[in-house]
Write an enzyme that holds these catalytic residues in place. Sequence first.
Site, PDB file in Angstrom:
ATOM      1  N   ARG A 167       0.817  -1.241  -0.152  1.00  0.00           N
ATOM      2  CA  ARG A 167       0.032  -0.071   0.151  1.00  0.00           C
ATOM      3  C   ARG A 167       0.747   1.313   0.018  1.00  0.00           C
ATOM      4  O   ARG A 167       0.430   2.385   0.233  1.00  0.00           O
ATOM      5  CB  ARG A 167      -1.030   0.021   1.135  1.00  0.00           C
ATOM      6  CG  ARG A 167      -1.936  -0.920   0.970  1.00  0.00           C
ATOM      7  CD  ARG A 167      -3.055  -0.987   2.134  1.00  0.00           C
ATOM      8  NE  ARG A 167      -4.052  -2.083   2.083  1.00  0.00           N
ATOM      9  CZ  ARG A 167      -4.888  -2.493   2.991  1.00  0.00           C
ATOM     10  NH1 ARG A 167      -4.947  -1.793   3.887  1.00  0.00           N
ATOM     11  NH2 ARG A 167      -5.501  -3.452   2.707  1.00  0.00           N
ATOM     12  N   CYS A 168       2.202   1.101  -0.351  1.00  0.00           N
ATOM     13  CA  CYS A 168       3.052   2.166  -0.393  1.00  0.00           C
ATOM     14  C   CYS A 168       3.043   3.117  -1.847  1.00  0.00           C
ATOM     15  O   CYS A 168       2.699   2.236  -2.620  1.00  0.00           O
ATOM     16  CB  CYS A 168       4.471   1.860  -0.143  1.00  0.00           C
ATOM     17  SG  CYS A 168       5.747   3.130  -0.137  1.00  0.00           S
TER      18      CYS A 168
END
Length: 166
Positions: A39-40
């Site tokens: 989720r970066c």
Amino acid sequence: MAEESTDLRSIPFETADGSTATLADYGSDVLLIVNVASRCGLAPQYEQLEELQRTYGDRGLQVVGFPCNQFMGQEPGSMEEILEYCSTTWGVTFPVNAKVRVNGSHAAPLYKALKRAKDAEGKRGPILWNFEKFVLTPEGTVHRFRPPVKPDDPAIVRVIEDALPR
């Protein structure tokens, strides 16, 4: 900047299936070790990591991923979810191991050792964010690249190509 480290390949870590491995299991390959997070905002680097694996894997490069949830909770999923995301979203074929902590008193032993390596500016210490990259040569030299440096950056590619067998 390069840093000598002869014992990194013998440090045990947990694989995605819960078994124990070491970097020595990859033989004398050039290793590109990366702490990853699904989720970066830097997750598109997965694509470049996979491209390096496909381009240089037959010549002796092995990309090795270590999911980490220490930076704003950007890797919250289970191992099954992480592996599914990596394969379906980015086509990842390189090994993605069990989640690790990269900083703090409970950091994985491999990352405790990797953090001794200096970056291009001569700085060592904590992992700054997801997708910090370390190239480990067969001779034990570690080259450290901070998260904003993309995997296909000419500096990383040069280090990889120089370390691969001719």
